[in-house]
Enzyme design. Structure first.
Site, PDB file in Angstrom:
ATOM      1  CG  HIS A 135      -8.028  -4.423  -0.503  1.00 33.20           C
ATOM      2  ND1 HIS A 135      -8.952  -3.470  -0.336  1.00 33.20           N
ATOM      3  CD2 HIS A 135      -6.817  -3.550  -0.186  1.00 33.20           C
ATOM      4  CE1 HIS A 135      -8.744  -2.252  -0.208  1.00 33.20           C
ATOM      5  NE2 HIS A 135      -7.381  -2.256  -0.410  1.00 33.20           N
ATOM      6  CG  HIS A 161      -1.641   5.219  -0.302  1.00 33.18           C
ATOM      7  ND1 HIS A 161      -2.504   6.181   0.194  1.00 33.18           N
ATOM      8  CD2 HIS A 161      -2.325   4.227  -0.905  1.00 33.18           C
ATOM      9  CE1 HIS A 161      -3.501   5.565   0.391  1.00 33.18           C
ATOM     10  NE2 HIS A 161      -3.761   4.371  -0.293  1.00 33.18           N
ATOM     11  NE  ARG A 213      -4.099   1.821   2.220  1.00 27.23           N
ATOM     12  CZ  ARG A 213      -4.226   2.746   3.127  1.00 27.23           C
ATOM     13  NH1 ARG A 213      -3.377   2.760   4.334  1.00 27.23           N
ATOM     14  NH2 ARG A 213      -5.251   3.757   3.247  1.00 27.23           N
ATOM     15  CG  ASN A 265      -1.334   8.902   2.686  1.00 26.21           C
ATOM     16  OD1 ASN A 265      -1.606   7.877   2.235  1.00 26.21           O
ATOM     17  ND2 ASN A 265      -0.872   9.862   1.971  1.00 26.21           N
TER      18      ASN A 265
END
Length: 325
Positions: free
Chosen positions: A199, A70, A66, A98
């Site tokens: 996920h 990001h 992740r 975040n």
């Protein structure tokens, strides 16, 4: 008139060729063997550091994947997400997507410190983040892929917090919004679904799925909602965690897509991938074919890792990932 059209066509063609050339030049600076001579033990050092971190905490694998995602979605894969606030830096860490959510900074810092001892000023933080995502996937049974290297680190982070947030998906996003956002980064709807498959590992906090388990009556399994309410009360418990994949939360597999078909997606942005829309068929295929999912995930990660990297003389090689040199 014919002359005018010819001039327009020629100008348009030149513009297209210029953009393609620039893209090819950018890609030509990235190579899986970039550190072969300048820091031959770089990849092995990163791999050992990530393997150690994941062995201590299995959840860290999801966090590192992740972190890479990001980073790349905000101005490209340039490690800007690692920068702390400073006079000329607006830290992306403070964006709502975040803050108290993105993890793994200390893992990257540890690996960077080790690399600085053997190859000072050579390996970029951006490349460490990219390789760490790949090695984290492998550590929990996920696919591997060749990471193209040679990214450099941004020397600043100047987007406002709202601009950062607009470049990142939200757990409440609609399918159209998700597809549009990924398209804007050069990624297809299939890439989006494949990347969402990460996920299959990791956890989410109560505040991100409370509305779904209490207020949704149509696309959620009743028993699943009841189970999730045990650790996510109507009031309080915002930080309580629940696995995104209730069945195999620590293994990188295709079970995420199976639970979407059962209406057991934890986040709204998960379940929306299988809700009668254009991505239902992709979810269905991945739920039945784990090899295809892993293959597409790896390919999508490669494409994501190529989003607007700094190369050549652009940017810098930070010696400490959270601070500009």
């Amino acid at each position: 008139m014919a002359s005018l059209l010819m001039n327009y066509s020629s100008t348009f063609l030149i513009s297209i060729l210029f953009m393609l050339l620039m893209s090819m030049q950018c890609e030509s600076h990235l190579s899986s063997t970039f550190y072969r001579k300048s820091c031959p033990n770089a990849l092995d050092t990163i791999r050992k550091g990530i393997r150690s971190a994941v062995s201590r905490e299995r959840r860290m694998a999801a966090s590192l994947i992740r972190l890479h995602f990001h980073d790349c979605f905000v101005k490209g894969c340039d490690a800007s997400i690692l920068l702390d606030d400073a006079p000329l830096v607006i830290s992306e860490k403070n964006a709502i997507n975040n803050f108290n959510s993105i993890r793994g900074y200390e893992v990257i810092d540890t690996v960077k410190s080790q690399l600085e001892k053997i190859c000072p000023g050579v390996v970029s933080c951006a490349d460490i983040v990219s390789v760490a995502a790949r090695d984290a996937s492998v550590a929990v049974g996920g696919p591997t892929w060749k990471v193209r290297l040679g990214r450099r680190d941004s020397s600043t982070a100047t987007l406002t917090i709202p601009e950062v947030e607009r470049n990142l998906p939200s757990f409440r996003d609609s399918l159209d919004r998700l597809i549009s956002l990924f398209n804007s980064k050069g990624l297809s709807a299939r890439d989006m679904v494949a990347l969402s498959g990460s996920h299959t590992i990791g956890q989410a906090s109560c505040v991100t799925f409370r509305d779904r388990i209490y207020n949704n009556q149509s696309d959620i399994d009743v028993g699943f909602a009841k189970t999730r309410r045990r650790r996510c009360p109507v009031d309080g418990g915002d930080g309580n965690l629940a696995p995104l994949d209730l069945v195999t939360p620590n293994s990188f597999d295709n079970n995420y897509f199976k639970i979407l078909k059962q209406k057991k997606g934890l986040l709204e942005s998960d379940q929306i991938l299988f809700s009668g829309g254009s991505t239902d068929d992709i979810v269905d295929k991945y739920s039945k074919n784990p090899s295809r999912f892993k293959s597409d995930f790896a390919a999508a990660m490669v494409r994501m890792g190529n989003i607007s990297p700094l190369t050549g003389s652009q940017g810098q090689i930070r010696r400490v990932c959270s601070v500009v040199n």
